[in-house]
Design a protein around this motif. Structure first.
Motif, short mmCIF file in Angstrom:
data_model
loop_
_atom_site.label_atom_id
_atom_site.label_comp_id
_atom_site.label_asym_id
_atom_site.label_seq_id
_atom_site.Cartn_x
_atom_site.Cartn_y
_atom_site.Cartn_z
N PRO A 67 -3.96 11.27 13.29
CA PRO A 67 -3.36 11.51 12.05
C PRO A 67 -3.30 13.27 11.87
N SER A 68 -3.63 14.01 12.96
CA SER A 68 -3.65 15.47 12.97
C SER A 68 -2.24 16.01 12.50
N ASP A 69 -1.14 15.28 13.27
CA ASP A 69 -0.11 16.10 12.76
C ASP A 69 0.36 15.70 11.39
N ALA A 70 0.17 14.75 11.05
CA ALA A 70 0.39 14.51 9.54
C ALA A 70 -0.38 15.28 8.64
N HIS A 71 -1.65 15.52 8.96
CA HIS A 71 -2.48 16.41 8.03
C HIS A 71 -2.03 17.75 8.19
N ARG A 72 -1.51 18.09 9.41
CA ARG A 72 -0.90 19.68 9.45
C ARG A 72 0.33 19.91 8.77
N VAL A 73 1.32 18.92 8.82
CA VAL A 73 2.26 18.94 8.29
C VAL A 73 2.11 18.98 6.51
N MET A 77 0.86 -0.99 0.02
CA MET A 77 -0.03 -0.02 0.07
C MET A 77 0.70 1.58 0.00
N PHE A 78 1.97 1.30 0.79
CA PHE A 78 2.72 2.29 0.75
C PHE A 78 3.47 2.46 -0.57
N ASP A 79 3.80 1.49 -1.18
CA ASP A 79 4.53 1.82 -2.46
C ASP A 79 3.38 2.48 -3.44
N VAL A 80 2.34 1.88 -3.42
CA VAL A 80 1.24 2.46 -4.15
C VAL A 80 1.07 4.17 -4.12
N GLN A 81 1.15 4.38 -2.85
CA GLN A 81 0.75 5.77 -2.47
C GLN A 81 2.02 6.80 -3.02
N ARG A 82 3.25 6.13 -2.78
CA ARG A 82 4.39 6.96 -2.95
C ARG A 82 4.27 7.08 -4.70
N THR A 83 3.94 5.88 -5.31
CA THR A 83 4.08 5.95 -6.81
C THR A 83 2.81 7.02 -7.24
N ALA A 84 1.75 7.20 -6.60
CA ALA A 84 0.77 8.10 -6.88
C ALA A 84 1.23 9.39 -6.74
N VAL A 85 1.95 9.69 -5.50
CA VAL A 85 2.73 11.21 -5.39
C VAL A 85 3.59 11.40 -6.56
N LYS A 86 4.48 10.47 -6.65
CA LYS A 86 5.44 10.82 -7.65
C LYS A 86 5.01 11.03 -9.13
N SER A 140 -5.34 11.36 1.96
CA SER A 140 -6.11 10.00 1.91
C SER A 140 -5.18 8.92 2.46
N TYR A 141 -3.73 9.42 2.04
CA TYR A 141 -2.59 8.28 2.41
C TYR A 141 -2.59 8.57 4.05
N VAL A 142 -2.60 9.35 4.68
CA VAL A 142 -2.42 9.81 5.75
C VAL A 142 -3.51 9.17 6.67
N ASP A 143 -4.81 9.16 6.09
CA ASP A 143 -5.96 8.56 6.96
C ASP A 143 -5.84 6.95 6.96
N ALA A 144 -5.56 6.39 5.56
CA ALA A 144 -5.08 5.18 5.30
C ALA A 144 -4.25 4.43 6.48
N THR A 145 -2.96 5.41 6.55
CA THR A 145 -2.02 4.99 7.37
C THR A 145 -2.45 4.79 9.04
N ALA A 146 -3.18 5.82 9.43
CA ALA A 146 -3.72 6.08 10.60
C ALA A 146 -4.70 4.92 11.01
N ALA A 147 -5.47 4.38 10.01
CA ALA A 147 -6.36 3.28 10.14
C ALA A 147 -5.77 2.05 10.43
N ILE A 148 -4.51 1.88 9.93
CA ILE A 148 -3.80 0.59 10.23
C ILE A 148 -3.15 0.78 11.61
N LEU A 149 -2.99 1.86 12.27
CA LEU A 149 -2.24 1.81 13.64
C LEU A 149 -3.61 2.44 14.64
N PRO A 150 -4.37 1.71 15.29
CA PRO A 150 -5.27 2.23 16.27
C PRO A 150 -4.70 2.83 17.27
#
Length: 271
Positions: free
Chosen positions: A68-74, A1-10, A54-64
């Motif tokens: 994700p507020s800090d990642a959203h802010r950055v 999933m992380f590889d897909v997200q990075r590919t989409a950003v690039k 969307s990527y930040v939210d997906a990452t937060a869902a994996i880690l209960p």
């Protein structure tokens, strides 16, 4: 999933660069397309920002439990800076395009450099989140394995206790069955004994009744006095029925009387 997200950003970054290249060519051809390209690139920035969220939210869902507020802010700060740079670029570009296309190319290069820097920072942030995610998943997997092992141990102990209790219950039921069987045998024996006593009692009562009934005693036979009755009784002849079942010879010997008397007594008993 992380590889897909990075590919989409690039890919978004490449699309944005391609848009800048196209924009430079359009600037050379016509200044009138400037506003349309600015709007298009603005939408691309908004799309890239939305994908980052969307990527930040997906990452937060994996880690209960992770916020994700800090990642959203950055992310918002990064794209806000990009949008500011973008707006400044187009303002300057609009002023400078009429004067010098080379100046626009210089600004475009600066903007592309800024975009590369911000994209690099964002990808580094996603790698850090990915490392934390993998570490947390490994830790959670270890905890789950330990919990499964403890659960299996508990299940084994419960099964062992259940087997033991089942054996105890079976033994108890066998003992109770043996006791019930012995009790039933005692009841049967007691019932038979009571039945025999009742039968004997009834027989005794019937015999007593026959003996005491004047019609069945030897007193009702004419010619048999008390001494003769005693002699006959000693011989087992106590009632009229006994007299009927006895022959004259036996009566003669028992009472020491003549055979004719015995036959007469028998005839009276049969009458």
């Amino acid at each position: 999933m992380f590889d897909v997200q990075r590919t989409a950003v690039k890919q978004s970054q490449q699309l944005f660069k391609q848009g800048l290249s196209v924009q430079r060519n359009v600037d050379s051809m016509a200044l009138t397309g400037l506003k349309g390209q600015e709007s298009l690139q603005r939408q691309q920035l908004e799309l890239a920002q939305a994908m980052a969220h969307s990527y930040v939210d997906a990452t937060a869902a994996i880690l209960p439990g992770d916020e994700p507020s800090d990642a959203h802010r950055v992310t918002d700060e990064t794209f806000a800076q990009l949008k500011t740079t973008h707006a400044e670029f187009y303002d300057a570009l609009e002023r400078e395009l009429e004067r010098d296309v080379d100046t626009a190319d210089e600004f475009s290069g600066e903007f592309v450099d800024a975009l590369d820097d911000q994209t690099h920072q964002f990808l580094e942030m996603t790698r850090s989140v990915e490392d934390q995610t993998v570490e947390s998943v490994d830790e959670l997997s270890g905890q789950l394995r330990e919990q499964l092992e403890r659960t299996q141990e508990l299940q084994d102990r419960l099964e062992e206790q259940l087997d033991q209790q089942t054996g105890d219950v079976a033994t108890l039921l066998e003992r109770q069955a043996e006791q019930i069987e012995a009790f039933q045998e005692q009841l049967e024996d007691q019932s038979e004994a009571v039945t025999r006593r009742l039968e004997n009692q009834q027989s005794v009562e019937a015999h007593t009744k026959i003996e005491t009934d004047p019609e069945h005693t030897l007193e009702s036979i004419e010619g048999i006095d008390e001494s003769v009755r005693e002699q006959l009784s000693e011989a087992g002849i106590a009632t009229v029925d006994d007299l009927v079942r006895t022959d004259a010879e036996t009566i003669t010997e028992a009472a020491d009387v003549s055979e004719s008397d015995a036959e007469e007594w028998i005839e009276q008993a049969e009458a």
